[in-house]
Design a protein around this motif. Structure first.
Motif, short mmCIF file in Angstrom:
data_model
loop_
_atom_site.label_atom_id
_atom_site.label_comp_id
_atom_site.label_asym_id
_atom_site.label_seq_id
_atom_site.Cartn_x
_atom_site.Cartn_y
_atom_site.Cartn_z
N ASP A 63 -5.70 3.87 0.26
CA ASP A 63 -4.87 3.48 -0.88
C ASP A 63 -4.72 4.63 -1.88
O ASP A 63 -4.23 4.44 -2.99
CB ASP A 63 -5.42 2.23 -1.58
N THR B 197 -2.53 -3.13 -3.48
CA THR B 197 -3.61 -2.16 -3.43
C THR B 197 -3.25 -0.93 -4.26
O THR B 197 -2.07 -0.66 -4.51
CB THR B 197 -3.91 -1.70 -1.99
N LYS C 245 0.84 -1.20 0.00
CA LYS C 245 0.00 0.00 0.00
C LYS C 245 0.87 1.25 0.00
O LYS C 245 2.01 1.22 0.46
CB LYS C 245 -0.90 -0.01 1.25
#
Length: 541
Positions: free
Chosen positions: A480, A511, A473
């Motif tokens: 995100d 992500t 992330k």
């Protein structure tokens, strides 16, 4: 600097365990260390969400260990190795700063005993073995369209993210799509940093999945039979590196997986070696508590069988003002209101550490532009919220500037804690991911793309669902979306892909638009670097 033999002797490392790499560096053969009668306590240093202003987490880590030594404690540092990609890209050097540095800074930042190059070589040797196996008849029936193993390079090079190989006729191999990751994103780096011995290293390497057959069965390194060769390439790199701080505190710098792609912690073998030699080990995990610290506690501490005894959260007035919406160019102006707006970011990081059953200490890392009113606001906020806090100036004063922080840490080390990972690995994968998103990020939940759903189905069919989660992330936001600063709420995290890393022993959830091969910025740090006529590095700080 002191000769590395003196640093080793003062740390209790016998001469036969010291393998010198010049006058000021050494590798430690851990098999020649005396059997430990007890293990030291672990202090984890993390931070608020990083900003371009810089928080100085590594600097505080070094300064805190020096401060503990000044207070009569036998301390040692365990840090990650710098990657050349970020060194030449945005960050420049990564060995602390000012009077809180590990030395020799230039050599640590550039090639450092060849460890990352060894990982690059092992990774790419495996790639060569895969393509050769296909070229030589493909007995394992590897589907070239479903090879998941990528080549690596320890540099930010966006042009290599997606390439075609094997062009030029039958003698040049089988044409297929491929790509490069940065070396520190390689699963071999994660395996390297979680293995406890050469035997364990070889076993973990053998379990890595490199792709799938035409029948969609997983192919591992063990199927190729090259785990022994890969381990051989890594055997010297696997020994922890010993260096020193400016004040002579011993430091083990070893391994360096990315924290927004992998688990972001130095090697387990270095941490355990430091625990064996010192009473207090100061270590760090990459980026903020939502990434490095979460993975330290849910992955590394779980696998290592130990708990963090104290956690330091580093923040700065500059960072809090950016979290409050102030542009980097305006950070030098006093703005208590912006600090007040941005302190919600610190508040969430405090809540996250407490969710693990550990009480944090705030290190307010002082910069020359900070006003007394801004500093007082943060310290008063900490007092009101029952959080120990100390104003630190280890950059300017070395260990002396971190003594108040060290005293707070020593107080916490005397208190019991209720540390526990946030989830049980036996829980369903979706539940584990959701727990991280809700308890660590403060989000509502998750959304899976069609690709992620297919990945999850395959993971469950293969029985891999009992592994911990490693979220990939952005480091800049709890969400995100890197533009959502402060403490966003009412958001969901989109999981676009779930990658099994069986050797490392976790599932990587990609992500947002997170990249496993970063690119260089418009003005790379490399443009400021040079070497003078005497061979001294310039602009590497």
């Amino acid at each position: 600097m002191q000769p590395i033999g003196d640093i080793a002797a003062n740390a209790g490392i016998p001469e036969e365990a010291v393998e010198r790499y010049g006058r000021y560096k050494a590798k430690i053969d851990v098999t020649k260390l005396p059997v430990a009668k007890s293990f030291g306590k672990v202090v984890l240093v993390t931070a608020t969400s990083p900003t371009p202003a810089g928080e100085g987490k590594s600097t505080v880590t070094v300064g805190l260990a020096d401060a503990l030594a000044r207070l009569g404690q036998k301390s040692m540092i365990a840090l990650r190795e710098p990657s050349l990609g970020p060194v030449m890209g945005v960050k420049g050097g990564a060995a602390g700063g000012g009077y809180a540095q590990v030395l020799p800074m230039e050599e640590i930042n550039l090639h450092f005993n060849g460890d990352i190059h060894a990982i690059t070589t092992a990774n790419n040797a495996l790639s060569a073995m895969i393509d050769n196996h296909i070229h030589q008849g493909n007995v394992l029936q590897i589907d070239p369209r479903r090879i998941t193993w990528k080549r690596v390079l320890d540099m930010n090079d966006r042009a290599l993210r997606h390439i075609t190989i094997g062009l030029g006729g039958p003698g040049q191999g089988i044409p297929r799509e491929d790509g490069f990751d940065i070396t520190v994103a390689s699963e071999i780096m994660a395996v390297f940093c979680l293995a406890t011995s050469l035997t364990d290293l070889k076993e973990r390497l053998s379990e890595m999945v490199i792709g799938y057959t035409y029948g969609r069965e997983a192919i591992t390194v063990r199927d190729l039979g090259v785990q022994g060769a890969l381990t051989l390439l890594l055997k010297e790199a696997f020994k922890p590196n010993l260096v020193q701080t400016i004040e002579g505190t011993p430091a083990l710098i070893h391994g360096g997986p990315f924290a927004n792609i992998a688990h972001g912690c130095n090697s387990l073998i270095a941490t355990n070696t430091a625990r064996q030699l010192a009473d207090i080990v100061v270590t760090e995990a990459g980026f903020g508590s939502d990434l490095g610290a979460e993975k330290f506690m849910d992955i590394k501490a779980r696998k290592g069988g130990f708990s963090p005894d104290a956690v330091v959260v580093v923040t700065t007035i500059r960072a809090l003002k950016m979290q409050g919406g102030i542009a980097k160019s305006d950070l030098g102006e006093t703005n208590v209101q912006a600090v007040q707006s941005g302190i919600v970011n610190l508040q969430k990081h405090v809540e996250t550490i407490r969710a693990f059953g550990v009480q944090p200490v705030i290190a307010l890392n002082r910069f020359i532009t900070d006003s007394q009113a801004e500093l007082d606001f943060v310290l008063h906020w900490c007092e009101e919220n029952g959080v120990r806090a100390a104003l630190t100036d280890v950059w300017g004063l070395g260990g002396a500037g971190g003594e108040q922080l060290a005293k707070h840490v020593l107080e916490i080390l005397e208190e019991p804690n209720d540390f526990a990972p946030l989830y049980d690995v036996e829980q369903p994968v979706i539940d584990k991911i959701t727990t991280i998103v809700q308890k660590v990020y403060g989000g509502k939940g998750i959304v899976l793309t069609d690709k992620a759903r297919k990945d999850l189905l395959q993971i469950e069919q293969n029985g891999w669902g009992i592994l911990p989660i490693c979220m990939a992330k952005t480091q800049y936001s709890f969400s995100d979306d890197p533009k959502k600063l402060g403490r966003p709420d009412d958001f969901t995290i989109t999981i676009r892909e779930i990658i099994p890393k069986l050797g490392a022993g976790f599932l990587v959830c990609l992500t947002g638009d997170i990249m496993t091969m970063p690119g260089l910025p418009k003005t790379p740090a490399a443009l400021n670097m040079d070497i003078d006529s005497d061979g001294n590095a310039v602009g590497l700080m």
